[in-house]
Write a protein that holds these residues in place. Structure first.
Motif, PDB file in Angstrom:
ATOM      1  N   SER A   1       0.827  -1.209   0.000  1.00 25.76           N
ATOM      2  CA  SER A   1       0.000   0.000   0.000  1.00 25.76           C
ATOM      3  C   SER A   1       0.860   1.258   0.000  1.00 25.76           C
ATOM      4  N   SER A   2       2.041   1.199   0.621  1.00 22.30           N
ATOM      5  CA  SER A   2       2.945   2.358   0.602  1.00 22.30           C
ATOM      6  C   SER A   2       3.441   2.635  -0.816  1.00 22.30           C
ATOM      7  N   ILE A   3       3.753   1.583  -1.548  1.00 24.82           N
ATOM      8  CA  ILE A   3       4.183   1.760  -2.942  1.00 24.82           C
ATOM      9  C   ILE A   3       3.084   2.454  -3.744  1.00 24.82           C
ATOM     10  N   ARG A   4       1.850   2.019  -3.548  1.00 23.49           N
ATOM     11  CA  ARG A   4       0.725   2.626  -4.270  1.00 23.49           C
ATOM     12  C   ARG A   4       0.542   4.082  -3.873  1.00 23.49           C
ATOM     13  N   THR A   5       0.682   4.368  -2.591  1.00 24.36           N
ATOM     14  CA  THR A   5       0.527   5.750  -2.112  1.00 24.36           C
ATOM     15  C   THR A   5       1.584   6.653  -2.721  1.00 24.36           C
TER      16      THR A   5
ATOM     17  N   ILE B   1       0.721   2.526 -12.123  1.00 17.81           N
ATOM     18  CA  ILE B   1       1.344   1.266 -11.756  1.00 17.81           C
ATOM     19  C   ILE B   1       0.380   0.107 -11.999  1.00 17.81           C
ATOM     20  N   ASP B   2       0.957  -1.055 -12.165  1.00 17.41           N
ATOM     21  CA  ASP B   2       0.182  -2.288 -12.249  1.00 17.41           C
ATOM     22  C   ASP B   2       0.867  -3.315 -11.357  1.00 17.41           C
ATOM     23  N   GLU B   3       0.308  -4.504 -11.290  1.00 20.03           N
ATOM     24  CA  GLU B   3       0.856  -5.520 -10.401  1.00 20.03           C
ATOM     25  C   GLU B   3       2.273  -5.919 -10.797  1.00 20.03           C
TER      26      GLU B   3
ATOM     27  N   ILE C   1       4.590  -3.279  -9.394  1.00 16.18           N
ATOM     28  CA  ILE C   1       4.651  -3.426  -7.937  1.00 16.18           C
ATOM     29  C   ILE C   1       5.561  -4.582  -7.554  1.00 16.18           C
ATOM     30  N   ASP C   2       5.460  -5.679  -8.260  1.00 16.76           N
ATOM     31  CA  ASP C   2       6.313  -6.835  -7.970  1.00 16.76           C
ATOM     32  C   ASP C   2       7.788  -6.495  -8.161  1.00 16.76           C
TER      33      ASP C   2
END
Length: 299
Positions: free
Chosen positions: A192-196, A205-207, A210-211
């Motif tokens: 969630s921090s990465i998304r924020t 971003i996509d999965e 994120i990975d």
């Protein structure tokens, strides 16, 4: 006005900023007066709050998941430190870049269009982690642990004091161009921090991305690679300095600090065993007196 009002051994205080005489004053003066561009992004935090971690995370996001050591020169050219690299570092920064600073946000020339990511961390963990890093610095007066804790509480260590940084960041938290995040949030809520952070930077971003970020900004990856790559980059950089006097001084410092580790253990709430109950109580009391609301970010 920038004035020198206190000199003790190698330590010097310039306009309220704790500094080391051997670091020079030009870069600090530049940092305090630098007028940010609208596109500038700052990482603002006390030492040992996660600036290196955040630099890597942002670099991963901006390069579609490329690890820092795929092009180490590119990484460092995008990530100068304002008060130590100074005018040359900012002028030569590859854009979009990220400017790191250990000065409190209220000591910077604020730009409503620039962006600021302020990182905070439990002061007990910061104090212990900073102590181990500080012992590896070459040109600073050395303290035993108890002395260091006193300097931490008195905010007389290099850069802005921890509690000053914390209070200033908290006071700016509601500004639309400021993101306040804690080391503990990054550790316990990494996805969630990465998304924020990506949303704050307007990065889609996509999965898959994120990975990649989770892999190349993980503590395990950085601990395995970062300090080794950083040391080699610094060695080559120093060899190419044209000014012989500057090159020789940098080589002396490099030899003394070549075993310096910026990545230590990455854990949270595991430093209390190194402190006395009195030291813990005094730090917690100062936190309560300075900015009690921020405690919620440390759980």
């Amino acid at each position: 006005m920038i004035t020198s009002d206190c000199i003790e051994d190698e330590r010097i205080i310039i306009d309220g900023i704790n500094w080391i005489r051997g670091w020079g004053l030009t870069t600090l003066r530049f940092a305090l007066s630098y007028q940010p561009s609208n596109e500038d992004l700052f990482i603002v935090a006390s030492p040992r709050c996660g600036t290196t971690w955040m630099q890597n995370l942002i670099y991963n996001l901006r390069t579609n998941g490329k690890p820092f050591n795929e092009n180490i020169q590119d990484f460092f050219e995008q990530n100068p430190q304002l008060e130590t690299d100074g005018k040359r570092g900012i002028k030569q920064m590859k854009r979009p870049g990220t400017i790191k600073t250990h000065l409190a946000i209220d000591r910077l020339q604020f730009n409503e269009q620039s962006k600021y990511i302020c990182i905070v961390r439990n002061p007990i963990d910061v104090c212990v982690s900073f102590y181990f890093l500080y012992q590896m610095w070459f040109d600073v007066p050395k303290f035993d642990f108890n002395e260091f804790v006193e300097h931490f509480l008195n905010e007389s260590l290099p850069f802005s004091g921890y509690f000053q940084c914390l209070s200033a960041a908290w006071n700016c938290r509601d500004r639309s161009n400021v993101l306040l995040i804690s080391y503990e949030q990054l550790t316990n809520q990494f996805d969630s921090s990465i998304r924020t952070i990506a949303q704050f930077l307007n990065i889609d971003i996509d999965e898959q991305l994120i990975d990649k970020v989770k892999r190349y900004s993980s503590f395990e990856y950085l601990k395995q690679h970062f300090d080794r790559e950083r040391t080699e980059y610094e060695r080559l950089f120093i060899e190419n300095i044209q000014d012989q006097t500057i090159r020789q001084r940098r080589q002396i410092i490099f030899q003394q600090e070549k075993h310096l580790k910026t990545i230590r253990n990455g854990k949270v709430n595991q430093s209390k065993s190194l402190m006395s109950e009195e030291q813990i109580e005094r730090i917690c009391h100062k936190l309560s007196m300075t900015c009690p609301q921020v405690k919620s970010l440390f759980s």
